[in-house]
Design a protein around this motif. Structure first.
Motif, PDB file in Angstrom:
ATOM      1  N   ASP A  24       4.775  -4.374   8.738  1.00 48.98           N
ATOM      2  CA  ASP A  24       4.024  -3.977   7.713  1.00 48.98           C
ATOM      3  C   ASP A  24       4.619  -3.074   6.886  1.00 48.98           C
ATOM      4  N   PHE A  25       5.041  -3.451   5.533  1.00 47.59           N
ATOM      5  CA  PHE A  25       5.878  -2.574   4.673  1.00 47.59           C
ATOM      6  C   PHE A  25       4.641  -1.779   3.709  1.00 47.59           C
ATOM      7  N   PHE A  26       4.968  -0.457   3.551  1.00 52.37           N
ATOM      8  CA  PHE A  26       4.330   0.256   2.652  1.00 52.37           C
ATOM      9  C   PHE A  26       5.326   1.265   1.993  1.00 52.37           C
ATOM     10  N   ARG A  27       4.796   2.003   1.143  1.00 53.41           N
ATOM     11  CA  ARG A  27       5.507   3.022   0.366  1.00 53.41           C
ATOM     12  C   ARG A  27       5.177   4.540   0.776  1.00 53.41           C
ATOM     13  N   ILE A  28       6.064   5.357   1.031  1.00 50.99           N
ATOM     14  CA  ILE A  28       5.744   6.721   0.990  1.00 50.99           C
ATOM     15  C   ILE A  28       5.601   7.433  -0.284  1.00 50.99           C
ATOM     16  N   ILE A  29       4.920   8.206  -0.587  1.00 42.49           N
ATOM     17  CA  ILE A  29       4.980   8.908  -1.922  1.00 42.49           C
ATOM     18  C   ILE A  29       4.855  10.408  -1.904  1.00 42.49           C
ATOM     19  N   ASP A  30       5.498  11.083  -2.875  1.00 43.59           N
ATOM     20  CA  ASP A  30       5.413  12.459  -2.727  1.00 43.59           C
ATOM     21  C   ASP A  30       4.191  13.090  -3.719  1.00 43.59           C
ATOM     22  N   THR A  31       3.969  14.374  -3.492  1.00 48.42           N
ATOM     23  CA  THR A  31       2.576  14.731  -4.157  1.00 48.42           C
ATOM     24  C   THR A  31       2.908  16.138  -4.850  1.00 48.42           C
ATOM     25  N   TRP A  70       0.932  -1.328   0.001  1.00 49.75           N
ATOM     26  CA  TRP A  70      -0.130  -0.151  -0.086  1.00 49.75           C
ATOM     27  C   TRP A  70       0.980   1.112  -0.034  1.00 49.75           C
ATOM     28  N   GLN A  71       0.138   2.241  -0.253  1.00 51.19           N
ATOM     29  CA  GLN A  71       0.811   3.712  -0.376  1.00 51.19           C
ATOM     30  C   GLN A  71       0.437   4.574   0.347  1.00 51.19           C
ATOM     31  N   PHE A  72       1.101   5.555   1.026  1.00 49.94           N
ATOM     32  CA  PHE A  72       0.702   6.852   1.888  1.00 49.94           C
ATOM     33  C   PHE A  72       1.403   7.790   1.250  1.00 49.94           C
ATOM     34  N   VAL A  73       0.572   9.009   1.057  1.00 50.59           N
ATOM     35  CA  VAL A  73       1.058  10.293   0.360  1.00 50.59           C
ATOM     36  C   VAL A  73       1.739  11.220   1.595  1.00 50.59           C
ATOM     37  N   GLN A  74       3.031  11.688   1.356  1.00 50.82           N
ATOM     38  CA  GLN A  74       3.840  12.358   2.268  1.00 50.82           C
ATOM     39  C   GLN A  74       2.961  13.720   2.501  1.00 50.82           C
ATOM     40  N   GLY A  75       2.739  14.174   3.867  1.00 50.57           N
ATOM     41  CA  GLY A  75       1.875  15.304   4.335  1.00 50.57           C
ATOM     42  C   GLY A  75       0.647  14.889   4.586  1.00 50.57           C
ATOM     43  N   SER A  76       0.137  13.885   4.174  1.00 53.66           N
ATOM     44  CA  SER A  76      -1.302  13.301   4.629  1.00 53.66           C
ATOM     45  C   SER A  76      -1.428  13.015   6.188  1.00 53.66           C
ATOM     46  N   THR A  77      -2.602  12.896   6.424  1.00 51.69           N
ATOM     47  CA  THR A  77      -2.954  12.532   7.883  1.00 51.69           C
ATOM     48  C   THR A  77      -2.727  10.934   7.736  1.00 51.69           C
TER      49      THR A  77
END
Length: 103
Positions: A92-99, A2-9
């Motif tokens: 639990d691995f995930f990816r931090i992505i930018d926007t 799964w991915q998480f957008v940097q700066g999000s809650t």
């Protein structure tokens, strides 16, 4: 992954299980952190909030995520029962992505 957008809650909900079954975690303590993919560099300490201790369901949240490094990361969590036995979760691995949007 799964991915998480940097700066999000950052808020995720999970459930601790032993041998595939939910655990009554009344009076247990939990700690959780986010590290880089290697597990060496600490990115953030998470705040656990119980949703339902009787089923081991909790929310993990973080404060400001705007400076989290882009790339693969992992959540590491540990729980301690009232008898001081400690149980550590698998990462639990995930990816931090930018926007490109301002956050």
């Amino acid at each position: 992954m799964w991915q998480f957008v940097q700066g999000s809650t950052f808020q995720v909900v999970g459930q601790f299980q032993l041998e595939g079954a939910p655990v009554d975690m009344t009076n247990w303590s939990v700690t959780a952190q986010i590290h880089d993919a290697t597990g060496v560099t600490l990115i953030s300490t998470l705040t656990p909030t119980w949703i339902d201790q009787t089923t081991g369901t909790l929310q993990l949240s973080a404060g400001d995520t705007s400076n989290w490094p882009v790339g693969k990361a992992r959540i590491d969590a540990a729980a301690r029962d009232p008898s001081a036995n400690q149980y550590v979760s698998l990462a639990d691995f995930f990816r931090i992505i930018d926007t490109p949007l301002p956050v």
